[in-house]
Structure formats: structure tokens, C-alpha cells
Design a protein around this motif. Structure first.
Motif, PDB file in Angstrom:
ATOM      1  N   VAL A  96       0.863  -1.187   0.000  1.00  0.00           N
ATOM      2  CA  VAL A  96       0.000   0.000   0.000  1.00  0.00           C
ATOM      3  C   VAL A  96       0.894   1.229   0.000  1.00  0.00           C
ATOM      4  O   VAL A  96       1.707   1.418   0.902  1.00  0.00           O
ATOM      5  CB  VAL A  96      -0.923   0.002   1.235  1.00  0.00           C
ATOM      6  CG1 VAL A  96      -1.771   1.271   1.257  1.00  0.00           C
ATOM      7  CG2 VAL A  96      -1.804  -1.231   1.244  1.00  0.00           C
ATOM      8  N   THR A  97       0.753   2.062  -1.022  1.00  0.00           N
ATOM      9  CA  THR A  97       1.591   3.250  -1.160  1.00  0.00           C
ATOM     10  C   THR A  97       0.718   4.489  -1.313  1.00  0.00           C
ATOM     11  O   THR A  97      -0.352   4.430  -1.934  1.00  0.00           O
ATOM     12  CB  THR A  97       2.515   3.127  -2.384  1.00  0.00           C
ATOM     13  OG1 THR A  97       1.719   2.910  -3.559  1.00  0.00           O
ATOM     14  CG2 THR A  97       3.481   1.960  -2.215  1.00  0.00           C
ATOM     15  N   PRO A  98       1.158   5.626  -0.757  1.00  0.00           N
ATOM     16  CA  PRO A  98       0.385   6.858  -0.912  1.00  0.00           C
ATOM     17  C   PRO A  98       0.435   7.355  -2.352  1.00  0.00           C
ATOM     18  O   PRO A  98       1.431   7.171  -3.058  1.00  0.00           O
ATOM     19  CB  PRO A  98       1.072   7.829   0.051  1.00  0.00           C
ATOM     20  CG  PRO A  98       2.453   7.287   0.216  1.00  0.00           C
ATOM     21  CD  PRO A  98       2.352   5.804   0.084  1.00  0.00           C
ATOM     22  N   MET A 135     -11.621  -8.204 -11.456  1.00  0.00           N
ATOM     23  CA  MET A 135     -11.287  -8.085 -12.883  1.00  0.00           C
ATOM     24  C   MET A 135     -10.312  -6.946 -13.131  1.00  0.00           C
ATOM     25  O   MET A 135      -9.352  -7.091 -13.910  1.00  0.00           O
ATOM     26  CB  MET A 135     -12.571  -7.873 -13.704  1.00  0.00           C
ATOM     27  CG  MET A 135     -13.505  -9.062 -13.730  1.00  0.00           C
ATOM     28  SD  MET A 135     -12.761 -10.493 -14.576  1.00  0.00           S
ATOM     29  CE  MET A 135     -14.134 -11.651 -14.540  1.00  0.00           C
ATOM     30  N   LEU A 136     -10.530  -5.814 -12.496  1.00  0.00           N
ATOM     31  CA  LEU A 136      -9.619  -4.683 -12.679  1.00  0.00           C
ATOM     32  C   LEU A 136      -8.216  -5.023 -12.183  1.00  0.00           C
ATOM     33  O   LEU A 136      -7.220  -4.542 -12.725  1.00  0.00           O
ATOM     34  CB  LEU A 136     -10.149  -3.452 -11.942  1.00  0.00           C
ATOM     35  CG  LEU A 136     -11.350  -2.730 -12.552  1.00  0.00           C
ATOM     36  CD1 LEU A 136     -11.802  -1.593 -11.652  1.00  0.00           C
ATOM     37  CD2 LEU A 136     -11.026  -2.210 -13.943  1.00  0.00           C
ATOM     38  N   GLY A 137      -8.137  -5.850 -11.154  1.00  0.00           N
ATOM     39  CA  GLY A 137      -6.840  -6.236 -10.626  1.00  0.00           C
ATOM     40  C   GLY A 137      -6.008  -7.058 -11.591  1.00  0.00           C
ATOM     41  O   GLY A 137      -4.794  -7.216 -11.382  1.00  0.00           O
ATOM     42  N   LEU A 138      -6.625  -7.576 -12.648  1.00  0.00           N
ATOM     43  CA  LEU A 138      -5.893  -8.361 -13.641  1.00  0.00           C
ATOM     44  C   LEU A 138      -5.306  -7.494 -14.749  1.00  0.00           C
ATOM     45  O   LEU A 138      -4.584  -8.006 -15.613  1.00  0.00           O
ATOM     46  CB  LEU A 138      -6.823  -9.425 -14.252  1.00  0.00           C
ATOM     47  CG  LEU A 138      -7.279 -10.526 -13.285  1.00  0.00           C
ATOM     48  CD1 LEU A 138      -8.353 -11.388 -13.939  1.00  0.00           C
ATOM     49  CD2 LEU A 138      -6.101 -11.380 -12.862  1.00  0.00           C
ATOM     50  N   LEU A 139      -5.629  -6.210 -14.739  1.00  0.00           N
ATOM     51  CA  LEU A 139      -5.057  -5.309 -15.745  1.00  0.00           C
ATOM     52  C   LEU A 139      -3.582  -5.053 -15.433  1.00  0.00           C
ATOM     53  O   LEU A 139      -3.185  -5.045 -14.262  1.00  0.00           O
ATOM     54  CB  LEU A 139      -5.818  -3.983 -15.768  1.00  0.00           C
ATOM     55  CG  LEU A 139      -7.288  -4.033 -16.193  1.00  0.00           C
ATOM     56  CD1 LEU A 139      -7.923  -2.665 -16.054  1.00  0.00           C
ATOM     57  CD2 LEU A 139      -7.427  -4.548 -17.627  1.00  0.00           C
ATOM     58  N   PRO A 140      -2.762  -4.841 -16.450  1.00  0.00           N
ATOM     59  CA  PRO A 140      -1.343  -4.520 -16.199  1.00  0.00           C
ATOM     60  C   PRO A 140      -1.208  -3.252 -15.359  1.00  0.00           C
ATOM     61  O   PRO A 140      -1.926  -2.274 -15.573  1.00  0.00           O
ATOM     62  CB  PRO A 140      -0.777  -4.323 -17.612  1.00  0.00           C
ATOM     63  CG  PRO A 140      -1.688  -5.098 -18.507  1.00  0.00           C
ATOM     64  CD  PRO A 140      -3.052  -4.992 -17.894  1.00  0.00           C
ATOM     65  N   LEU A 141      -0.320  -3.292 -14.395  1.00  0.00           N
ATOM     66  CA  LEU A 141      -0.013  -2.186 -13.494  1.00  0.00           C
ATOM     67  C   LEU A 141      -1.182  -1.822 -12.577  1.00  0.00           C
ATOM     68  O   LEU A 141      -1.150  -0.783 -11.909  1.00  0.00           O
ATOM     69  CB  LEU A 141       0.414  -0.929 -14.283  1.00  0.00           C
ATOM     70  CG  LEU A 141       1.629  -1.106 -15.211  1.00  0.00           C
ATOM     71  CD1 LEU A 141       1.915   0.192 -15.937  1.00  0.00           C
ATOM     72  CD2 LEU A 141       2.852  -1.575 -14.428  1.00  0.00           C
ATOM     73  N   ALA A 142      -2.214  -2.670 -12.517  1.00  0.00           N
ATOM     74  CA  ALA A 142      -3.349  -2.398 -11.644  1.00  0.00           C
ATOM     75  C   ALA A 142      -3.063  -2.904 -10.233  1.00  0.00           C
ATOM     76  O   ALA A 142      -2.075  -3.598  -9.989  1.00  0.00           O
ATOM     77  CB  ALA A 142      -4.612  -3.053 -12.202  1.00  0.00           C
ATOM     78  N   PHE A 143      -3.941  -2.548  -9.314  1.00  0.00           N
ATOM     79  CA  PHE A 143      -3.830  -3.008  -7.926  1.00  0.00           C
ATOM     80  C   PHE A 143      -5.108  -3.757  -7.577  1.00  0.00           C
ATOM     81  O   PHE A 143      -6.204  -3.248  -7.772  1.00  0.00           O
ATOM     82  CB  PHE A 143      -3.633  -1.826  -6.980  1.00  0.00           C
ATOM     83  CG  PHE A 143      -3.344  -2.236  -5.567  1.00  0.00           C
ATOM     84  CD1 PHE A 143      -2.040  -2.440  -5.144  1.00  0.00           C
ATOM     85  CD2 PHE A 143      -4.376  -2.435  -4.654  1.00  0.00           C
ATOM     86  CE1 PHE A 143      -1.761  -2.819  -3.845  1.00  0.00           C
ATOM     87  CE2 PHE A 143      -4.103  -2.823  -3.354  1.00  0.00           C
ATOM     88  CZ  PHE A 143      -2.800  -3.015  -2.946  1.00  0.00           C
ATOM     89  N   PRO A 189      -4.796   9.220   0.813  1.00  0.00           N
ATOM     90  CA  PRO A 189      -5.173   8.600  -0.467  1.00  0.00           C
ATOM     91  C   PRO A 189      -4.064   7.647  -0.928  1.00  0.00           C
ATOM     92  O   PRO A 189      -2.904   8.039  -1.038  1.00  0.00           O
ATOM     93  CB  PRO A 189      -5.305   9.796  -1.416  1.00  0.00           C
ATOM     94  CG  PRO A 189      -5.437  10.997  -0.542  1.00  0.00           C
ATOM     95  CD  PRO A 189      -4.664  10.683   0.700  1.00  0.00           C
ATOM     96  N   THR A 190      -4.410   6.395  -1.154  1.00  0.00           N
ATOM     97  CA  THR A 190      -3.424   5.390  -1.541  1.00  0.00           C
ATOM     98  C   THR A 190      -3.841   4.706  -2.837  1.00  0.00           C
ATOM     99  O   THR A 190      -4.905   4.996  -3.402  1.00  0.00           O
ATOM    100  CB  THR A 190      -3.282   4.326  -0.443  1.00  0.00           C
ATOM    101  OG1 THR A 190      -4.533   3.629  -0.298  1.00  0.00           O
ATOM    102  CG2 THR A 190      -2.903   4.956   0.892  1.00  0.00           C
ATOM    103  N   ASN A 191      -2.979   3.801  -3.301  1.00  0.00           N
ATOM    104  CA  ASN A 191      -3.334   3.020  -4.482  1.00  0.00           C
ATOM    105  C   ASN A 191      -4.569   2.160  -4.241  1.00  0.00           C
ATOM    106  O   ASN A 191      -5.329   1.871  -5.166  1.00  0.00           O
ATOM    107  CB  ASN A 191      -2.151   2.149  -4.907  1.00  0.00           C
ATOM    108  CG  ASN A 191      -1.570   1.350  -3.753  1.00  0.00           C
ATOM    109  OD1 ASN A 191      -1.909   1.523  -2.592  1.00  0.00           O
ATOM    110  ND2 ASN A 191      -0.651   0.457  -4.086  1.00  0.00           N
TER     111      ASN A 191
END
Length: 258
Positions: free
Chosen positions: A22-24, A110-118, A36-38
Motif C-alpha cells: 500500500v503506497t500513498p 477483474m480490474l486487478g488483472l489489468l497490467p499495473l493495476a492493484f 489517499p493510496t493506491n
């Protein structure tokens, strides 16, 4: 020591769990509850996707539905039938909440499977909140609807009288363990799949013309492709499992007793 350190830096080093940090969003300071974080970013994007699909995508309500309307209608029918089959007609009044829960988890997966997603559902802090909302809601519904008769859920009347107090203790413990298993199941499955993909991805950049690379790189790419396809299925199944367990817990609240 210097040589060993240099050799370690040149070796294959990867950290598959770094993707869950978890990063700001702004700066590199400490993360507080209001930062506000990722995680909050991708949760907001998930909510936006739910709105786009269920509200904007169905606003025309055409006789011949568009793709977005077809997806929304299939999701609606799936959750509606799930509630009716598990809880009966009494459970349909809670359809909006369960439908929202299903769509949020599904689209977050599903969104978590996108490249560079969280993947927000890979964090226990997120899944615990979802599970606690379900746990508290069904408990309140159980007592409001049934009063003290809701406690019949823990009294196994079909068992021999001597065993009923022991079974009641077991039932109470299993009841309060529900949010733990409910949340860990979703988090564990989403985290495990992403970690495995990251491990295989670490082998993909090997030099194709090296003796090891010629063998390892194609295999790792094939493994990533297969696991990614499996993760698409897992993303749906975990949303379905979380939702159907919610329906089972709601059924116990609406119709307690054994």
C-alpha cells in the motif's frame, strides 16, 4: 564480501509480494487512515465501473440490448435467481445490497488483472470490511425479524438433548468465525494467483539466446498465459462464492432454527 554482494545483485532477484504494498498517491510519507493510496484509487475506479455498467450502460433499456446492457442483465438475473433459490422470496428485498456487493467484488477482481493495476480484494483490510458488513447486517436482520427466536439458530433441536448444549457452543463459535473465513477466502485466492503470476513473470525476461533462456522463457510465458486465464475464472468464482455465502447467511437470519 563485495564480490558476493555484487553477485547477488546480478542474480535473479524478484519480490512477488511487492505488488501488494500500500503506497500513498502523493509523496512518500507514512500511510494513515485518511491518506489517499493506491487501494483507495482502485476502489474508486471499481465503484466508477459499477456505475458505468449498471447505470450508464443500461440507461437506454433497448429491446435489443447493447453489450453493456446484456452484461448488466445477465448479472441481474444471476444474483436475483441466487437470492430466490437460497433465501426464498423473503430475501429479494435485500437484492440491491447483494447485487452491489457482487458487482463490486467482481469488478475489483477483474480490474486487478489489468497490467499495473492493484487488486484491492487481495488485501485483508478490504475483505474484512466487506465480510463484517455482511455479518453485522444479517445479525441485525435476524434479531429484528425474529427477536429472541433468532437464537434458535444455535440450538440444534434435532440432536439428542444431552448433546444440544455442546452443539450450541460449537454453533456460536462457528457463527462468529464466519467473517474470518468469509474474508480470508477471498483475499487468499486473489493474492495467491497474483503471486504465482509474478513468480513466473520473473523468468520471462531471461535472454532467449542463452541455454537456460531458450527453455525457461517460453515455458514461463505459457504458464503466465494459462494462469492468467485461470485467474479470470477465479475472479468470477470468488465473487460468486462470496455472494452465495452472503445469501446463505441471510437465509439463516430470515429462517433460523434447524
Amino acid at each position: 564480501m563485495a564480490t558476493e554482494s555484487h553477485g547477488a545483485e546480478e542474480g535473479l532477484v524478484f519480490h512477488p509480494m511487492d505488488q501488494f504494498l500500500v503506497t500513498p498517491l502523493f509523496g512518500d510519507g507514512a500511510v494513515a487512515w485518511y491518506t489517499p493510496t493506491n487501494v483507495t484509487l482502485w476502489m474508486a475506479l471499481t465503484v466508477l465501473c459499477v456505475i458505468l455498467l449498471l447505470v450508464i450502460g443500461t440507461r437506454r433499456r433497448a429491446v435489443i440490448p447493447s453489450r453493456s446492457q446484456s452484461v448488466a442483465e445477465m448479472a441481474y438475473g444471476l444474483v436475483h435467481k441466487m437470492i430466490e433459490d437460497v433465501c426464498g422470496k423473503d430475501g429479494l428485498k435485500y437484492f440491491p445490497y447483494i447485487m452491489t456487493l457482487f458487482m463490486f467484488i467482481l469488478l475489483a477482481n477483474m480490474l486487478g488483472l489489468l497490467p499495473l493495476a492493484f487488486t484491492t480484494t487481495s488485501h485483508l483490510a478490504v475483505t474484512v470490511v466487506l465480510a463484517l458488513f455482511v455479518f453485522i447486517s444479517v445479525t441485525v436482520i435476524g434479531f429484528v425479524k425474529n427477536g429472541a427466536h433468532f437464537l434458535e439458530l444455535f440450538w440444534v433441536s434435532s440432536a439428542p438433548l444431552a448433546l444440544r448444549p455442546i452443539l450450541a457452543i460449537i454453533e456460536v463459535i462457528s457463527y462468529f468465525v464466519r467473517p474470518v473465513s468469509h474474508s480470508i477466502r477471498l483475499m487468499g485466492n486473489m493474492m495467491a494467483g497474483h503471486a504465482v503470476i509474478k513468480v513466473f513473470a520473473a523468468f520471462a525476461p531471461l535472454v532467449l539466446f542463452s541455454a537456460v533462456g531458450i527453455a525457461v522463457t517460453p515455458l514461463s510465458i505459457l504458464a503466465i498465459t494459462a494462469i492468467y486465464a485461470l485467474e479470470l475464472l477465479v475472479a468470477f468464482i470468488q465473487a460468486y462464492v462470496f455472494t452465495i455465502l452472503t445469501c446463505v447467511y441471510l437465509k439463516d437470519a430470515l429462517h433460523p432454527g434447524h
